[in-house]
Design a protein around this motif. Structure first.
Motif, mmCIF file in Angstrom:
data_model
loop_
_atom_site.group_PDB
_atom_site.id
_atom_site.type_symbol
_atom_site.label_atom_id
_atom_site.label_comp_id
_atom_site.label_asym_id
_atom_site.label_seq_id
_atom_site.Cartn_x
_atom_site.Cartn_y
_atom_site.Cartn_z
ATOM 1 N N SER A 117 -12.282 -17.078 -16.143
ATOM 2 C CA SER A 117 -11.530 -17.444 -14.643
ATOM 3 C C SER A 117 -10.345 -16.949 -14.778
ATOM 4 C CB SER A 117 -11.740 -19.135 -14.922
ATOM 5 O OG SER A 117 -12.825 -19.641 -14.834
ATOM 6 N N SER A 118 -9.577 -16.870 -13.336
ATOM 7 C CA SER A 118 -8.235 -16.487 -13.322
ATOM 8 C C SER A 118 -7.501 -17.263 -12.567
ATOM 9 C CB SER A 118 -8.466 -15.167 -12.511
ATOM 10 O OG SER A 118 -9.460 -13.964 -13.250
ATOM 11 N N VAL A 119 -6.312 -17.127 -12.229
ATOM 12 C CA VAL A 119 -5.198 -17.444 -11.498
ATOM 13 C C VAL A 119 -4.497 -16.710 -10.440
ATOM 14 C CG1 VAL A 119 -3.183 -19.151 -11.261
ATOM 15 C CG2 VAL A 119 -4.634 -19.303 -13.396
ATOM 16 N N HIS A 120 -4.754 -17.098 -9.188
ATOM 17 C CA HIS A 120 -4.015 -16.280 -8.074
ATOM 18 C C HIS A 120 -2.771 -16.773 -7.897
ATOM 19 C CE1 HIS A 120 -3.648 -14.236 -4.419
ATOM 20 N NE2 HIS A 120 -3.901 -15.332 -3.514
ATOM 21 N N LEU A 121 -1.969 -15.912 -7.356
ATOM 22 C CA LEU A 121 -0.644 -16.325 -7.126
ATOM 23 C C LEU A 121 -0.471 -15.878 -5.594
ATOM 24 C CD1 LEU A 121 2.495 -17.404 -7.809
ATOM 25 C CD2 LEU A 121 2.866 -14.876 -8.260
ATOM 26 N N CYS A 122 0.197 -17.023 -4.691
ATOM 27 C CA CYS A 122 0.458 -16.554 -3.475
ATOM 28 C C CYS A 122 1.925 -17.344 -3.243
ATOM 29 C CB CYS A 122 -0.691 -16.944 -2.323
ATOM 30 S SG CYS A 122 -1.154 -18.413 -2.342
ATOM 31 N N LEU A 123 2.205 -17.724 -1.880
ATOM 32 C CA LEU A 123 3.453 -17.886 -1.610
ATOM 33 C C LEU A 123 3.611 -19.216 -0.770
ATOM 34 C CD1 LEU A 123 6.419 -17.118 -2.782
ATOM 35 C CD2 LEU A 123 6.608 -15.746 -0.443
ATOM 36 N N GLU A 124 4.513 -19.857 -0.820
ATOM 37 C CA GLU A 124 4.670 -20.836 0.500
ATOM 38 C C GLU A 124 6.284 -20.936 0.781
ATOM 39 O OE1 GLU A 124 3.924 -24.906 -0.926
ATOM 40 O OE2 GLU A 124 1.802 -24.476 -0.907
ATOM 41 N N VAL A 125 6.447 -20.836 2.067
ATOM 42 C CA VAL A 125 7.708 -20.637 2.549
ATOM 43 C C VAL A 125 8.000 -21.689 3.533
ATOM 44 C CG1 VAL A 125 6.853 -19.191 4.516
ATOM 45 C CG2 VAL A 125 9.187 -18.942 4.110
ATOM 46 N N PHE A 126 9.202 -22.183 3.689
ATOM 47 C CA PHE A 126 9.600 -23.457 4.398
ATOM 48 C C PHE A 126 10.064 -23.096 6.062
ATOM 49 C CE2 PHE A 126 12.130 -27.220 5.492
ATOM 50 C CZ PHE A 126 11.263 -28.249 5.203
ATOM 51 N N LEU A 127 9.111 -23.240 6.893
ATOM 52 C CA LEU A 127 9.626 -22.852 8.110
ATOM 53 C C LEU A 127 9.031 -24.322 8.911
ATOM 54 C CD1 LEU A 127 7.234 -19.692 8.262
ATOM 55 C CD2 LEU A 127 9.677 -19.577 8.318
ATOM 56 N N THR A 128 10.021 -24.193 10.115
ATOM 57 C CA THR A 128 9.793 -25.240 11.058
ATOM 58 C C THR A 128 9.641 -26.735 10.380
ATOM 59 O OG1 THR A 128 7.616 -24.852 11.345
ATOM 60 C CG2 THR A 128 9.126 -23.683 12.856
ATOM 61 N N GLY A 129 10.298 -26.976 9.476
ATOM 62 C CA GLY A 129 10.366 -28.141 8.786
ATOM 63 C C GLY A 129 9.264 -28.618 7.773
ATOM 64 N N GLU A 130 8.313 -27.638 7.662
ATOM 65 C CA GLU A 130 7.245 -27.671 6.514
ATOM 66 C C GLU A 130 6.915 -26.419 5.671
ATOM 67 O OE1 GLU A 130 3.764 -28.862 8.764
ATOM 68 O OE2 GLU A 130 4.061 -27.496 10.441
ATOM 69 N N TRP A 131 6.266 -26.707 4.538
ATOM 70 C CA TRP A 131 5.812 -25.401 3.788
ATOM 71 C C TRP A 131 4.411 -24.936 4.745
ATOM 72 C CZ3 TRP A 131 8.901 -23.638 0.347
ATOM 73 C CH2 TRP A 131 9.971 -24.410 -0.390
ATOM 74 N N LYS A 132 4.530 -23.564 4.592
ATOM 75 C CA LYS A 132 3.563 -22.920 5.123
ATOM 76 C C LYS A 132 3.035 -21.858 4.123
ATOM 77 C CE LYS A 132 4.300 -24.175 9.542
ATOM 78 N NZ LYS A 132 3.124 -25.010 10.165
ATOM 79 N N LEU A 133 1.675 -21.795 3.738
ATOM 80 C CA LEU A 133 1.044 -20.890 2.832
ATOM 81 C C LEU A 133 0.836 -19.303 3.431
ATOM 82 C CD1 LEU A 133 -1.852 -21.581 0.445
ATOM 83 C CD2 LEU A 133 -1.888 -19.424 1.762
ATOM 84 N N ILE A 134 1.475 -18.467 2.700
ATOM 85 C CA ILE A 134 1.526 -17.122 3.137
ATOM 86 C C ILE A 134 0.924 -16.387 1.888
ATOM 87 C CG2 ILE A 134 2.913 -15.527 3.661
ATOM 88 C CD1 ILE A 134 3.168 -17.888 5.429
ATOM 89 N N ASP A 135 -0.236 -15.512 2.215
ATOM 90 C CA ASP A 135 -0.925 -14.836 1.389
ATOM 91 C C ASP A 135 -0.855 -13.193 1.723
ATOM 92 O OD1 ASP A 135 -2.819 -13.647 -0.391
ATOM 93 O OD2 ASP A 135 -3.369 -15.695 -0.940
ATOM 94 N N ALA A 136 -0.223 -12.624 1.022
ATOM 95 C CA ALA A 136 -0.472 -10.881 1.493
ATOM 96 C C ALA A 136 -1.277 -10.153 0.595
ATOM 97 C CB ALA A 136 1.087 -10.435 1.561
ATOM 98 N N THR A 137 -2.381 -10.868 -0.091
ATOM 99 C CA THR A 137 -2.964 -10.214 -1.161
ATOM 100 C C THR A 137 -3.801 -8.896 -0.784
ATOM 101 O OG1 THR A 137 -3.341 -12.206 -2.433
ATOM 102 C CG2 THR A 137 -4.531 -10.370 -2.870
ATOM 103 N N TRP A 138 -4.694 -8.990 0.085
ATOM 104 C CA TRP A 138 -5.800 -7.800 0.356
ATOM 105 C C TRP A 138 -5.040 -6.926 1.362
ATOM 106 C CZ3 TRP A 138 -8.578 -8.347 -3.587
ATOM 107 C CH2 TRP A 138 -8.751 -9.570 -3.853
ATOM 108 N N ASP A 139 -5.350 -5.656 1.365
ATOM 109 C CA ASP A 139 -4.785 -4.661 2.204
ATOM 110 C C ASP A 139 -5.855 -4.497 3.097
ATOM 111 O OD1 ASP A 139 -6.231 -1.710 1.048
ATOM 112 O OD2 ASP A 139 -5.616 -3.442 -0.451
ATOM 113 N N PRO A 140 -5.618 -3.912 4.463
ATOM 114 C CA PRO A 140 -6.413 -4.064 5.682
ATOM 115 C C PRO A 140 -7.781 -3.241 5.488
ATOM 116 C CG PRO A 140 -4.513 -3.683 6.206
ATOM 117 C CD PRO A 140 -4.211 -3.615 4.843
#
Length: 202
Positions: A117-140
């Motif tokens: 098994s593995s562990v994926h790292l992504c990001l949360e950013v605080f926008l408009t008063g709440e945390w949003k999950l942002i994932d920029a992993t895969w290229d188009p």
């Protein structure tokens, strides 16, 4: 093994990263800057490069060699979003490659029974008063093969790059044999992604 990424404080005051941020956001409003930074990082071709030395600046190497995986991608995204005035935090998602809804070639699927098994790292950013999950992993260019490529509007959540496993296994115990399988998987996976991109360019 779970790698707990530290915030990339080494980039603070570094003219290389500051210039890069300026290049990607010049003349843009705040929301447009968020989208631009996300898009530039997402578009870096995904590749796992275990040979890169952890003691070196792998984020800079990702930029100069134009390839990288979820770790350095989201470290750079975290730093840039914080430079733009937004709070961020890392999000860790345990997953198994064999559970992803991807039509893998047989050269890869034969490795799944022994692949750890593995562990994926992504990001949360605080926008408009709440945390949003942002994932920029895969290229188009990987979209045609079924990879969940995200487009971000600078406000909403994106979807995670991987499907989370329902229970977290003991990720700290990886046998030597399984480590060899992981190395073989990485080599074949990277080669397959490159073949997908080449087909898409034709």
């Amino acid at each position: 093994m779970i790698v707990r990424y530290k915030k990339p404080y080494i980039m603070s005051g570094n003219t290389f990263y500051s210039s890069l941020l300026q290049e990607w956001t010049k003349g843009l409003l705040k929301k447009e800057s968020l989208i631009s930074v996300f898009t530039h990082i997402r578009d870096i071709p995904y590749a796992i490069v275990p040979d890169w030395n952890e003691s070196e600046d792998i984020i800079r190497r990702m930029i100069t060699e134009n390839k990288g995986w979820c770790g350095p991608k989201h470290q750079l995204l975290s730093w840039m979003l914080e430079q733009l005035g937004f709070m961020t935090r890392y999000r860790y998602i345990p997953f198994r490659w064999q559970d992803q809804p991807i039509d893998y070639p047989e050269s890869i699927t034969i490795l799944f029974p022994e692949l750890p098994s593995s562990v994926h790292l992504c990001l949360e950013v605080f926008l408009t008063g709440e945390w949003k999950l942002i994932d920029a992993t895969w290229d188009p260019l990987l979209k045609r093969a079924g990879f969940p490529v995200n487009t971000w509007d600078g406000v909403s959540d994106t979807i995670p790059a991987v499907c989370k496993i329902t229970h977290e296994p003991n990720l700290t115990q990886i046998s030597h044999d399984n480590q060899e399988v992981r190395i073989t998987f990485v080599r074949r996976f990277n080669a397959w992604l490159e073949s997908i991109r080449e087909e898409e360019k034709v």
